[in-house]
Design a protein around this motif. Structure first.
Motif, PDB file in Angstrom:
ATOM      1  N   THR A 133      10.441   5.542 -14.785  1.00 58.77           N
ATOM      2  CA  THR A 133       9.531   5.792 -13.658  1.00 58.77           C
ATOM      3  C   THR A 133       9.863   4.924 -12.446  1.00 58.77           C
ATOM      4  O   THR A 133       9.282   5.117 -11.371  1.00 58.77           O
ATOM      5  CB  THR A 133       8.064   5.538 -14.062  1.00 58.77           C
ATOM      6  OG1 THR A 133       7.922   4.200 -14.556  1.00 58.77           O
ATOM      7  CG2 THR A 133       7.617   6.530 -15.123  1.00 58.77           C
ATOM      8  N   HIS A 165       8.755   5.325  -8.269  1.00 61.28           N
ATOM      9  CA  HIS A 165       8.014   4.332  -7.493  1.00 61.28           C
ATOM     10  C   HIS A 165       8.790   3.943  -6.232  1.00 61.28           C
ATOM     11  O   HIS A 165       8.207   3.820  -5.143  1.00 61.28           O
ATOM     12  CB  HIS A 165       7.742   3.080  -8.334  1.00 61.28           C
ATOM     13  CG  HIS A 165       6.683   3.271  -9.378  1.00 61.28           C
ATOM     14  ND1 HIS A 165       6.980   3.532 -10.690  1.00 61.28           N
ATOM     15  CD2 HIS A 165       5.327   3.251  -9.290  1.00 61.28           C
ATOM     16  CE1 HIS A 165       5.854   3.652 -11.375  1.00 61.28           C
ATOM     17  NE2 HIS A 165       4.836   3.486 -10.555  1.00 61.28           N
ATOM     18  N   GLY A 215       7.494   4.836  -2.540  1.00 61.25           N
ATOM     19  CA  GLY A 215       7.313   3.712  -1.625  1.00 61.25           C
ATOM     20  C   GLY A 215       8.041   3.944  -0.319  1.00 61.25           C
ATOM     21  O   GLY A 215       7.480   3.711   0.775  1.00 61.25           O
ATOM     22  N   HIS A 247       2.862   1.996   1.211  1.00 60.39           N
ATOM     23  CA  HIS A 247       4.129   1.665   0.560  1.00 60.39           C
ATOM     24  C   HIS A 247       4.081   0.279  -0.073  1.00 60.39           C
ATOM     25  O   HIS A 247       4.672   0.046  -1.141  1.00 60.39           O
ATOM     26  CB  HIS A 247       5.279   1.753   1.564  1.00 60.39           C
ATOM     27  CG  HIS A 247       5.154   0.818   2.717  1.00 60.39           C
ATOM     28  ND1 HIS A 247       4.274   1.022   3.760  1.00 60.39           N
ATOM     29  CD2 HIS A 247       5.808  -0.353   3.001  1.00 60.39           C
ATOM     30  CE1 HIS A 247       4.387   0.041   4.645  1.00 60.39           C
ATOM     31  NE2 HIS A 247       5.305  -0.810   4.209  1.00 60.39           N
ATOM     32  N   ILE A 258       2.337   0.574  -3.437  1.00 62.14           N
ATOM     33  CA  ILE A 258       3.201   1.167  -4.465  1.00 62.14           C
ATOM     34  C   ILE A 258       4.202   0.138  -4.974  1.00 62.14           C
ATOM     35  O   ILE A 258       4.391  -0.021  -6.194  1.00 62.14           O
ATOM     36  CB  ILE A 258       3.936   2.397  -3.913  1.00 62.14           C
ATOM     37  CG1 ILE A 258       2.931   3.521  -3.629  1.00 62.14           C
ATOM     38  CG2 ILE A 258       4.990   2.884  -4.904  1.00 62.14           C
ATOM     39  CD1 ILE A 258       3.537   4.752  -3.001  1.00 62.14           C
ATOM     40  N   PHE A 292       4.351  -1.447  -8.752  1.00 60.62           N
ATOM     41  CA  PHE A 292       5.544  -1.369  -9.607  1.00 60.62           C
ATOM     42  C   PHE A 292       5.986  -2.759 -10.059  1.00 60.62           C
ATOM     43  O   PHE A 292       6.358  -2.952 -11.222  1.00 60.62           O
ATOM     44  CB  PHE A 292       6.682  -0.673  -8.867  1.00 60.62           C
ATOM     45  CG  PHE A 292       7.983  -0.692  -9.620  1.00 60.62           C
ATOM     46  CD1 PHE A 292       8.127   0.030 -10.794  1.00 60.62           C
ATOM     47  CD2 PHE A 292       9.052  -1.462  -9.181  1.00 60.62           C
ATOM     48  CE1 PHE A 292       9.315   0.000 -11.517  1.00 60.62           C
ATOM     49  CE2 PHE A 292      10.237  -1.498  -9.891  1.00 60.62           C
ATOM     50  CZ  PHE A 292      10.369  -0.764 -11.054  1.00 60.62           C
ATOM     51  N   TYR A 331      -3.581   1.283 -12.698  1.00 58.24           N
ATOM     52  CA  TYR A 331      -3.236   2.508 -11.984  1.00 58.24           C
ATOM     53  C   TYR A 331      -4.466   3.126 -11.321  1.00 58.24           C
ATOM     54  O   TYR A 331      -4.382   3.648 -10.197  1.00 58.24           O
ATOM     55  CB  TYR A 331      -2.602   3.521 -12.937  1.00 58.24           C
ATOM     56  CG  TYR A 331      -2.297   4.828 -12.256  1.00 58.24           C
ATOM     57  CD1 TYR A 331      -1.191   4.947 -11.424  1.00 58.24           C
ATOM     58  CD2 TYR A 331      -3.124   5.938 -12.407  1.00 58.24           C
ATOM     59  CE1 TYR A 331      -0.919   6.126 -10.759  1.00 58.24           C
ATOM     60  CE2 TYR A 331      -2.860   7.119 -11.754  1.00 58.24           C
ATOM     61  CZ  TYR A 331      -1.753   7.211 -10.931  1.00 58.24           C
ATOM     62  OH  TYR A 331      -1.499   8.385 -10.273  1.00 58.24           O
ATOM     63  N   TYR A 343      -1.833  12.816 -11.830  1.00 55.07           N
ATOM     64  CA  TYR A 343      -1.301  11.715 -12.629  1.00 55.07           C
ATOM     65  C   TYR A 343      -2.236  11.292 -13.747  1.00 55.07           C
ATOM     66  O   TYR A 343      -1.836  10.563 -14.656  1.00 55.07           O
ATOM     67  CB  TYR A 343      -0.999  10.510 -11.732  1.00 55.07           C
ATOM     68  CG  TYR A 343       0.186  10.722 -10.841  1.00 55.07           C
ATOM     69  CD1 TYR A 343       1.469  10.803 -11.364  1.00 55.07           C
ATOM     70  CD2 TYR A 343       0.027  10.854  -9.458  1.00 55.07           C
ATOM     71  CE1 TYR A 343       2.565  11.009 -10.551  1.00 55.07           C
ATOM     72  CE2 TYR A 343       1.116  11.058  -8.631  1.00 55.07           C
ATOM     73  CZ  TYR A 343       2.385  11.138  -9.177  1.00 55.07           C
ATOM     74  OH  TYR A 343       3.466  11.355  -8.372  1.00 55.07           O
ATOM     75  N   THR A 387       7.285  14.453 -11.372  1.00 52.73           N
ATOM     76  CA  THR A 387       6.973  13.193 -12.048  1.00 52.73           C
ATOM     77  C   THR A 387       5.897  13.380 -13.112  1.00 52.73           C
ATOM     78  O   THR A 387       5.998  12.839 -14.220  1.00 52.73           O
ATOM     79  CB  THR A 387       6.512  12.136 -11.033  1.00 52.73           C
ATOM     80  OG1 THR A 387       7.499  12.005 -10.016  1.00 52.73           O
ATOM     81  CG2 THR A 387       6.310  10.790 -11.718  1.00 52.73           C
TER      82      THR A 387
END
Length: 335
Positions: free
Chosen positions: A22, A26, A30, A43, A46, A50, A78, A98, A159
């Motif tokens: 993943t 990310h 971003g 951004h 994100i 991560f 998350y 998601y 994703t």
């Protein structure tokens, strides 16, 4: 213990691969939010998320924290990230997809009651920003071009699809390991009782048997019995179809009468039933290792020490309640 170790190994593999696979998404998202909203903090959120996942996952693996704990923390973190995005941009509803792979993980870890509480929490975290935005002007919805909107939609669908397939693949493995462990545990319980299956129903043994020395004590019976079992298991003497009580007595430096009496006194069995118990146990072990996929049943029972099919069939059915062919028709042996 072996099942738990295998499950732990696969859970660690899941966490490592999930972070690895993943990571590109990310980084991509971003960069995407940096391009469409360079003055915003989307951004940064994100990238920060991560980095937290990378650091937390690595630390959790080193500390041997449980998969349930780490995945729960990830889901909670998350949900905070998503909450921040809803609060900032207000209109990014597609990201709610998601939560599909997240619910797969929740379903694996928790029962229905806990799942319901998680669902309430997620719904609140999803809807509350939109309610807040009605009273406080804290969001600035993104104005994406058709191309940018298409890029966001495609990347999200791809994703989510990947995460769903990834989760389903590993969850299936986890369930399989647990199922095999439960089956193996049941088989071990069955095999551990094999020694009792062949017991001889006798009354109290006459300790005044003239064939046995009067000075023989219970401790000496126990000593010879333990020596006999150790010798039998160490050399796998049951694999010789012609192995006899006389040979066994010679190996143990005793006589057949004394040995036979010892087996009855301490093992509540006789010589041939003792051999057959080990032979059937070996056959069942070979079945568990799927040896019947590579060799015939005849080869397996002959290797275990049965000279004749008739005697094998009789003893096997006495232990399992069915023939070997019927036993192998169970689903676990059809793999």
């Amino acid at each position: 213990m072996q099942t738990n170790n295998l499950l732990l190994q696969k859970e660690k593999e899941f966490m490592k691969n999930f972070i690895l696979f993943t990571a590109p998404f990310h980084l991509f998202m971003g960069a995407f939010y940096y391009i469409v909203d360079p003055e915003g903090i989307g951004h940064l959120l994100i990238f920060l998320f991560f980095l937290c996942v990378l650091f937390g996952g690595t630390l959790g693996l080193k500390k041997n924290l449980s998969f349930k704990f780490l995945s729960t923390i990830y889901i909670f973190a998350y949900s905070i990230l998503q909450y921040s995005f809803y609060l900032l941009y207000n209109s990014i509803l597609i990201q709610a997809l998601y939560y599909i792979p997240i619910f797969l993980l929740l379903n694996y870890h928790y029962n229905i009651k806990i799942m319901l509480l998680w669902s309430i929490y997620i719904v609140i975290s999803f809807l509350s920003p939109f309610l807040i935005s009605k009273y406080f002007n804290i969001s600035h919805p993104l104005k994406l071009s058709k191309t940018e909107d298409l890029i966001q939609s495609i990347s999200t669908f791809v994703t989510v699809l990947f995460c769903v397939c990834f989760n389903l693949y590993y969850i299936k493995i986890f369930h399989k390991i647990k199922e095999d462990g439960a089956i193996k545990s049941q088989n071990e319980d069955k095999k551990s009782s094999l020694m009792q299956t062949f017991t001889v129903k006798t009354t109290d043994i006459n300790h005044e048997n003239p064939d046995a020395p009067e000075s023989v004590t219970s401790d000496k019976f126990e000593e010879l019995y333990q020596k006999a079992i150790s010798c039998l298991e160490e050399k796998k003497l049951w694999q010789d179809p012609n192995f006899s009580l006389n040979q066994f007595a010679e190996i143990l430096c005793t006589n057949r009468t004394y040995l036979s009496r010892t087996l009855k006194e301490k093992g509540n069995t006789n010589f041939y039933n003792l051999l057959n118990s080990y032979r059937i146990k070996q056959v069942l072990d070979d079945f568990d290792r799927l040896e019947h996929k590579n060799f015939t049943i005849a080869f397996i029972y002959q290797k275990a020490g049965f000279a004749y099919q008739a005697s094998f069939n009789r003893v096997f059915k006495q232990v399992t309640g069915c023939t070997a062919t019927e036993y192998l028709q169970q689903e676990k042996y059809q793999i």
